[in-house]
Design a protein around this motif. Structure first.
Motif, PDB file in Angstrom:
ATOM      1  N   ARG A 113      36.583  29.949  35.735  1.00 54.82           N
ATOM      2  CA  ARG A 113      36.914  31.047  34.835  1.00 54.82           C
ATOM      3  C   ARG A 113      38.422  31.275  34.685  1.00 54.82           C
ATOM      4  N   THR A 114      39.161  31.144  35.794  1.00 52.21           N
ATOM      5  CA  THR A 114      40.571  31.544  35.769  1.00 52.21           C
ATOM      6  C   THR A 114      41.442  30.619  36.610  1.00 52.21           C
ATOM      7  N   VAL A 115      42.739  30.670  36.318  1.00 52.48           N
ATOM      8  CA  VAL A 115      43.746  30.065  37.190  1.00 52.48           C
ATOM      9  C   VAL A 115      44.783  31.150  37.450  1.00 52.48           C
ATOM     10  N   GLY A 116      45.146  31.319  38.730  1.00 50.67           N
ATOM     11  CA  GLY A 116      46.045  32.417  39.061  1.00 50.67           C
ATOM     12  C   GLY A 116      46.901  32.129  40.270  1.00 50.67           C
ATOM     13  N   ALA A 117      47.764  33.099  40.574  1.00 46.24           N
ATOM     14  CA  ALA A 117      48.657  33.022  41.724  1.00 46.24           C
ATOM     15  C   ALA A 117      48.380  34.212  42.634  1.00 46.24           C
ATOM     16  N   GLN A 118      48.211  33.954  43.915  1.00 45.12           N
ATOM     17  CA  GLN A 118      48.003  35.022  44.890  1.00 45.12           C
ATOM     18  C   GLN A 118      49.356  35.608  45.281  1.00 45.12           C
ATOM     19  N   VAL A 119      49.464  36.936  45.235  1.00 40.56           N
ATOM     20  CA  VAL A 119      50.723  37.622  45.524  1.00 40.56           C
ATOM     21  C   VAL A 119      50.591  38.376  46.848  1.00 40.56           C
ATOM     22  N   GLU A 120      51.573  38.176  47.707  1.00 39.41           N
ATOM     23  CA  GLU A 120      51.637  38.889  48.986  1.00 39.41           C
ATOM     24  C   GLU A 120      52.624  40.040  48.829  1.00 39.41           C
ATOM     25  N   LEU A 121      52.123  41.270  48.858  1.00 42.28           N
ATOM     26  CA  LEU A 121      52.962  42.438  48.635  1.00 42.28           C
ATOM     27  C   LEU A 121      53.686  42.858  49.914  1.00 42.28           C
ATOM     28  N   THR A 122      54.921  43.301  49.758  1.00 38.88           N
ATOM     29  CA  THR A 122      55.691  43.824  50.888  1.00 38.88           C
ATOM     30  C   THR A 122      55.287  45.284  51.133  1.00 38.88           C
ATOM     31  N   GLU A 123      55.803  45.863  52.209  1.00 29.26           N
ATOM     32  CA  GLU A 123      55.492  47.259  52.515  1.00 29.26           C
ATOM     33  C   GLU A 123      55.947  48.183  51.389  1.00 29.26           C
ATOM     34  N   ASP A 124      57.130  47.930  50.828  1.00 27.46           N
ATOM     35  CA  ASP A 124      57.631  48.751  49.723  1.00 27.46           C
ATOM     36  C   ASP A 124      56.735  48.615  48.490  1.00 27.46           C
ATOM     37  N   GLN A 125      56.280  47.405  48.228  1.00 27.73           N
ATOM     38  CA  GLN A 125      55.425  47.178  47.062  1.00 27.73           C
ATOM     39  C   GLN A 125      54.035  47.776  47.254  1.00 27.73           C
ATOM     40  N   GLY A 176      46.161  31.835  33.476  1.00 30.35           N
ATOM     41  CA  GLY A 176      45.360  31.343  32.368  1.00 30.35           C
ATOM     42  C   GLY A 176      43.898  31.660  32.591  1.00 30.35           C
ATOM     43  N   THR A 177      43.145  31.701  31.500  1.00 25.84           N
ATOM     44  CA  THR A 177      41.703  31.927  31.595  1.00 25.84           C
ATOM     45  C   THR A 177      40.970  30.980  30.660  1.00 25.84           C
ATOM     46  N   ALA A 178      39.716  30.732  30.999  1.00 24.66           N
ATOM     47  CA  ALA A 178      38.861  29.936  30.124  1.00 24.66           C
ATOM     48  C   ALA A 178      38.493  30.776  28.900  1.00 24.66           C
ATOM     49  N   ASN A 179      37.934  30.134  27.914  1.00 24.07           N
ATOM     50  CA  ASN A 179      37.543  30.822  26.683  1.00 24.07           C
ATOM     51  C   ASN A 179      36.566  31.947  26.979  1.00 24.07           C
ATOM     52  N   GLU A 180      36.794  33.103  26.357  1.00 22.55           N
ATOM     53  CA  GLU A 180      35.923  34.280  26.473  1.00 22.55           C
ATOM     54  C   GLU A 180      35.857  34.842  27.885  1.00 22.55           C
ATOM     55  N   VAL A 181      36.928  34.663  28.652  1.00 26.92           N
ATOM     56  CA  VAL A 181      37.024  35.270  29.983  1.00 26.92           C
ATOM     57  C   VAL A 181      38.222  36.220  29.978  1.00 26.92           C
ATOM     58  N   GLN A 182      38.010  37.427  30.507  1.00 20.78           N
ATOM     59  CA  GLN A 182      39.073  38.421  30.553  1.00 20.78           C
ATOM     60  C   GLN A 182      40.041  38.132  31.688  1.00 20.78           C
ATOM     61  N   ASP A 183      41.282  38.551  31.503  1.00 17.48           N
ATOM     62  CA  ASP A 183      42.289  38.349  32.540  1.00 17.48           C
ATOM     63  C   ASP A 183      41.943  39.074  33.841  1.00 17.48           C
ATOM     64  N   VAL A 184      41.246  40.218  33.736  1.00 16.17           N
ATOM     65  CA  VAL A 184      40.877  40.987  34.926  1.00 16.17           C
ATOM     66  C   VAL A 184      40.002  40.173  35.876  1.00 16.17           C
ATOM     67  N   GLN A 185      39.337  39.139  35.350  1.00 14.44           N
ATOM     68  CA  GLN A 185      38.479  38.302  36.184  1.00 14.44           C
ATOM     69  C   GLN A 185      39.281  37.553  37.254  1.00 14.44           C
ATOM     70  N   THR A 186      40.564  37.327  37.003  1.00 10.84           N
ATOM     71  CA  THR A 186      41.386  36.586  37.969  1.00 10.84           C
ATOM     72  C   THR A 186      41.424  37.291  39.319  1.00 10.84           C
ATOM     73  N   GLY A 187      41.607  38.594  39.301  1.00 13.00           N
ATOM     74  CA  GLY A 187      41.627  39.353  40.550  1.00 13.00           C
ATOM     75  C   GLY A 187      40.288  39.343  41.259  1.00 13.00           C
ATOM     76  N   ILE A 188      39.212  39.353  40.487  1.00  7.03           N
ATOM     77  CA  ILE A 188      37.870  39.284  41.075  1.00  7.03           C
ATOM     78  C   ILE A 188      37.660  37.924  41.728  1.00  7.03           C
ATOM     79  N   ASP A 189      38.110  36.863  41.054  1.00  3.15           N
ATOM     80  CA  ASP A 189      38.001  35.524  41.634  1.00  3.15           C
ATOM     81  C   ASP A 189      38.790  35.415  42.928  1.00  3.15           C
ATOM     82  N   LEU A 190      39.985  36.017  42.951  1.00  3.51           N
ATOM     83  CA  LEU A 190      40.790  35.986  44.173  1.00  3.51           C
ATOM     84  C   LEU A 190      40.059  36.680  45.318  1.00  3.51           C
ATOM     85  N   LEU A 191      39.430  37.810  45.044  1.00  2.00           N
ATOM     86  CA  LEU A 191      38.687  38.518  46.089  1.00  2.00           C
ATOM     87  C   LEU A 191      37.491  37.702  46.577  1.00  2.00           C
TER      88      LEU A 191
END
Length: 403
Positions: free
Chosen positions: A272-284, A313-328
């Motif tokens: 469904r998606t291709v994404g980058a995992q982000v590691e947040l700092t304490e401030d972030q 990036g996302t596949a056709n007819e896939v929302q960007d919000v799906q990327t975070g769900i895939d990461l989880l």
């Protein structure tokens, strides 16, 4: 108040893009449209000049006053803004201008929508700033301060349109243009290495392909966000639960328009998606909502910030919000003790250990974190077209195609 305390207070009233060195460096590598908003006489022009002076080698002020556009209650339809908009487009198109400062009251929502659309078209991140002067909403004082000689009644008519906070569709970290271009290139290199991997070619079925010669991942994930970003809080212009409270958080007020360095630890791809995992700092993490993970997976428990990602990036007819769900989904498997099948190493510009997690889920744990500069701001434009997620999820998820 001591002189130092007075100075600190004054500095605290100024936006980070004027006083924070890291932010200044980030803004210089970004494409930013600063919309100054407020009543006539509130101090917008002074703020515009301060910002222009700070970035004089790459900035441009455009003022509604120059075009004699009187700030009154009106519809934005008509020809008042035609010449101003021509100048604005010219600035957007000129590469030597990376910071555009638009000085106007910006009280009319229809007019704002036009500006947001224009900024998005030219891939400019929008930052909305208001003067912090003590008299900014005091119509009695503003009557004597505004050069338009607006009456007390005219100012009182304008004030309600500017008293309420202008909340975005979502808050987030928007990548500086230079780092955005670099990350897009990194994403392409990751996908090219992945599709040339022998073990990947043997596991094409989740992507709907049997013939290894027909799958081109760059075309498969052809939908990409206009501006790469890491979403922090979905607000739906103030209609989403908790959005007003979030906008009033001290950390959000202090962090708005500030430059942050995001750390990318992994790249991943699913059907469904291709994404980058982000590691947040304490401030972030101070800017990360406590319920961000629960919003999409209410039955599971994750460390705060687990959903932080950049959609590439996302596949056709896939929302960007799906990327975070895939990461989880990856993290959920890791929490259960499944680290994935180690299928080798990627080398070159994009290097690290590549693992397979079944169902077409691939993750590259980077041998070295990727650092990208970003500006914390809001996306104020229109949402993307709603497309239902797999599984028929409703509500928040099916509204957020651009997250």
């Amino acid at each position: 108040m001591s002189s130092q305390a007075s100075k600190d207070h004054q500095e605290g009233q100024r936006p980070p893009l004027l006083v924070d060195d890291h932010t200044v460096a980030t803004v210089r590598e970004s494409k930013i449209l600063v919309l100054l908003r407020g009543l006539p006489g509130s101090g917008k022009s002074t703020l515009a000049k301060d910002i222009d002076q700070k970035y004089k080698d790459s900035s441009r002020i455009i003022s509604a006053d120059k075009y004699e556009i009187k700030p009154v209650i009106r519809s934005s339809s008509g020809g008042d803004y035609s010449k101003l908009d021509d100048e604005l487009r010219s600035c957007f198109e000129r590469r030597e201008v990376s910071l555009v400062i638009l000085d106007d009251t910006h009280h009319d929502r229809e007019r704002l929508d036009e500006l947001f659309d224009m900024a998005n078209k030219y891939q400019f991140t929008v930052v909305v700033l208001e003067p912090k002067t003590p008299w900014r909403l005091d119509c009695a004082q503003l009557k004597d301060r505004n050069h338009w000689k607006l009456s007390l009644e005219e100012l009182k008519n304008l004030r309600p349109t500017l008293e309420k906070d202008l909340l975005p569709l979502y808050f987030g970290w928007f990548l500086a243009k230079r780092d955005e271009d670099s990350l897009r290139k990194t994403s392409h290199e990751f996908l090219e290495q992945l599709q040339n991997l022998k073990t990947f070619k043997k596991r094409l079925q989740p992507y709907g392909y049997e013939d290894k010669h027909k799958l081109d991942l760059l075309k498969y994930f052809a939908k990409t966000p206009n501006i790469l970003h890491c979403t922090a809080k979905f607000c739906d212009y103030g209609k989403a639960l908790g959005s007003e409270e979030y906008g009033h958080l001290e950390a959000v007020k202090k962090g708005y328009s500030k430059g942050y360095t995001l750390h990318i630890t992994a790249l991943f791809a699913t059907p469904r998606t291709v994404g980058a995992q982000v590691e947040l700092t304490e401030d972030q993490l101070l800017l990360w909502p406590a319920d961000a993970e629960k919003e999409v997976m209410p039955k599971d428990t994750f460390p705060r910030g687990s959903r932080a990602h950049i959609t590439l990036g996302t596949a056709n007819e896939v929302q960007d919000v799906q990327t975070g769900i895939d990461l989880l989904e990856f993290i959920k498997l890791q929490q259960s003790g499944r680290e994935g099948e180690n299928v080798g190493e990627f080398t070159g510009p994009v290097s690290g250990k590549i693992s397979y997690y079944d169902n077409g889920m691939w993750m590259l744990n980077l041998s070295r974190k990727i650092e990208v500069k970003s500006i914390f701001s809001g996306y104020y434009g229109k949402p993307g077209v709603s497309i239902p997620l797999r599984g028929g999820k409703k509500g928040l998820l099916h509204q957020c195609q651009i997250l």
